[in-house]
Design a protein around this motif. Structure first.
Motif, PDB file in Angstrom:
ATOM      1  N   UNK A 210       0.816  -1.214   0.000  1.00 42.81           N
ATOM      2  CA  UNK A 210       0.000   0.000   0.000  1.00 42.81           C
ATOM      3  C   UNK A 210       0.854   1.271   0.000  1.00 42.81           C
ATOM      4  N   UNK A 211       2.036   1.193   0.603  1.00 44.44           N
ATOM      5  CA  UNK A 211       2.946   2.340   0.712  1.00 44.44           C
ATOM      6  C   UNK A 211       4.346   1.916   0.256  1.00 44.44           C
ATOM      7  N   UNK A 212       4.523   1.644  -1.043  1.00 45.89           N
ATOM      8  CA  UNK A 212       5.800   1.075  -1.512  1.00 45.89           C
ATOM      9  C   UNK A 212       6.999   2.002  -1.347  1.00 45.89           C
ATOM     10  N   UNK A 213       6.802   3.319  -1.274  1.00 49.66           N
ATOM     11  CA  UNK A 213       7.916   4.255  -1.141  1.00 49.66           C
ATOM     12  C   UNK A 213       8.291   4.549   0.315  1.00 49.66           C
ATOM     13  N   UNK A 214       7.515   4.028   1.242  1.00 48.34           N
ATOM     14  CA  UNK A 214       7.746   4.337   2.660  1.00 48.34           C
ATOM     15  C   UNK A 214       9.021   3.672   3.166  1.00 48.34           C
ATOM     16  N   UNK A 215       9.718   4.400   4.017  1.00 52.21           N
ATOM     17  CA  UNK A 215      10.931   3.874   4.650  1.00 52.21           C
ATOM     18  C   UNK A 215      10.550   3.074   5.898  1.00 52.21           C
ATOM     19  N   UNK A 216      11.489   2.265   6.375  1.00 55.71           N
ATOM     20  CA  UNK A 216      11.247   1.477   7.576  1.00 55.71           C
ATOM     21  C   UNK A 216      11.005   2.374   8.791  1.00 55.71           C
ATOM     22  N   UNK A 217      10.029   1.998   9.566  1.00 57.22           N
ATOM     23  CA  UNK A 217       9.721   2.636  10.846  1.00 57.22           C
ATOM     24  C   UNK A 217       9.572   1.495  11.842  1.00 57.22           C
ATOM     25  N   UNK A 218      10.340   1.479  12.935  1.00 56.67           N
ATOM     26  CA  UNK A 218      10.231   0.378  13.890  1.00 56.67           C
ATOM     27  C   UNK A 218       8.793   0.222  14.403  1.00 56.67           C
ATOM     28  N   UNK A 219       8.377  -1.014  14.588  1.00 58.75           N
ATOM     29  CA  UNK A 219       7.058  -1.306  15.130  1.00 58.75           C
ATOM     30  C   UNK A 219       6.918  -0.660  16.499  1.00 58.75           C
ATOM     31  N   UNK A 220       5.815   0.078  16.685  1.00 61.36           N
ATOM     32  CA  UNK A 220       5.592   0.801  17.937  1.00 61.36           C
ATOM     33  C   UNK A 220       4.146   0.651  18.384  1.00 61.36           C
ATOM     34  N   UNK A 221       3.955   0.514  19.672  1.00 61.23           N
ATOM     35  CA  UNK A 221       2.632   0.597  20.279  1.00 61.23           C
ATOM     36  C   UNK A 221       2.591   1.904  21.065  1.00 61.23           C
ATOM     37  N   UNK A 222       1.590   2.700  20.797  1.00 59.48           N
ATOM     38  CA  UNK A 222       1.389   3.922  21.575  1.00 59.48           C
ATOM     39  C   UNK A 222       0.186   3.682  22.469  1.00 59.48           C
ATOM     40  N   UNK A 223       0.390   3.883  23.744  1.00 60.65           N
ATOM     41  CA  UNK A 223      -0.656   3.652  24.744  1.00 60.65           C
ATOM     42  C   UNK A 223      -0.934   4.969  25.442  1.00 60.65           C
ATOM     43  N   UNK A 224      -2.182   5.368  25.448  1.00 60.23           N
ATOM     44  CA  UNK A 224      -2.632   6.629  26.051  1.00 60.23           C
ATOM     45  C   UNK A 224      -1.927   7.855  25.459  1.00 60.23           C
ATOM     46  N   UNK A 225      -1.797   7.919  24.127  1.00 66.02           N
ATOM     47  CA  UNK A 225      -1.140   9.101  23.550  1.00 66.02           C
ATOM     48  C   UNK A 225      -1.990  10.350  23.773  1.00 66.02           C
ATOM     49  N   UNK A 226      -1.328  11.474  23.836  1.00 63.84           N
ATOM     50  CA  UNK A 226      -1.998  12.762  24.010  1.00 63.84           C
ATOM     51  C   UNK A 226      -1.420  13.760  23.020  1.00 63.84           C
ATOM     52  N   UNK A 227      -2.269  14.578  22.433  1.00 65.60           N
ATOM     53  CA  UNK A 227      -1.814  15.672  21.580  1.00 65.60           C
ATOM     54  C   UNK A 227      -1.462  16.827  22.506  1.00 65.60           C
ATOM     55  N   UNK A 228      -0.205  17.241  22.464  1.00 65.24           N
ATOM     56  CA  UNK A 228       0.230  18.324  23.363  1.00 65.24           C
ATOM     57  C   UNK A 228       0.411  19.645  22.636  1.00 65.24           C
ATOM     58  N   UNK A 229       0.407  19.601  21.307  1.00 62.86           N
ATOM     59  CA  UNK A 229       0.554  20.817  20.515  1.00 62.86           C
ATOM     60  C   UNK A 229      -0.001  20.546  19.133  1.00 62.86           C
ATOM     61  N   UNK A 230      -0.611  21.529  18.547  1.00 61.54           N
ATOM     62  CA  UNK A 230      -1.108  21.418  17.173  1.00 61.54           C
ATOM     63  C   UNK A 230      -0.859  22.735  16.461  1.00 61.54           C
ATOM     64  N   UNK A 231      -0.387  22.643  15.233  1.00 66.59           N
ATOM     65  CA  UNK A 231      -0.145  23.823  14.411  1.00 66.59           C
ATOM     66  C   UNK A 231      -1.469  24.409  13.937  1.00 66.59           C
ATOM     67  N   UNK A 232      -1.474  25.687  13.687  1.00 66.46           N
ATOM     68  CA  UNK A 232      -2.642  26.330  13.087  1.00 66.46           C
ATOM     69  C   UNK A 232      -2.667  26.120  11.578  1.00 66.46           C
TER      70      UNK A 232
END
Length: 121
Positions: free
Chosen positions: A90-112
């Protein structure tokens, strides 16, 4: 929000693959727009939640993406998994990203600033 200081999900994660993957939920499902509850440390360590983490990994493989959030398969908590190992059709050009589980993530900042695009989720 409960910080999990010194917590390593790798210590508790195993590949059991014994929980069926529910159907995907899509845009228009009102529950997807609700804030989901946080998992407690004791829940994270429980066999039931660990089986759900396994199910999330299976969902990524079954649906062909690079990640999935728990609510997308009807598990109403703040958790997600993502990663790219090797190639992804589905994403043939994507680079490797280590497998990650995010638990209870929070958005702490967002751009306008806004960038409109269709995202796979």
């Amino acid at each position: 929000h409960m910080p999990l200081q010194g917590f390593s999900w790798l210590r508790f994660f195993s590949f059991r693959k014994n929980r069926a993957v529910p159907p995907l939920r899509y845009i228009g499902d009102s529950q997807l727009m609700q804030q989901q509850r946080a998992l407690t440390e004791s829940e994270i360590k429980s066999p039931d939640v660990q089986a759900n983490f396994d199910m999330l990994l299976s969902a990524v493989q079954q649906y062909g993406g690079i990640g999935i959030a728990a609510p997308q398969v009807g598990w109403w908590v703040r958790a997600m998994v993502f990663g790219i190992e090797g190639t992804n059709k589905r994403y043939p050009q994507a680079k490797n990203v280590p497998l990650q589980f995010w638990i209870n993530p929070e958005i702490t900042w967002a751009s306008q600033d806004r960038n409109w695009m269709w995202e796979g989720c």
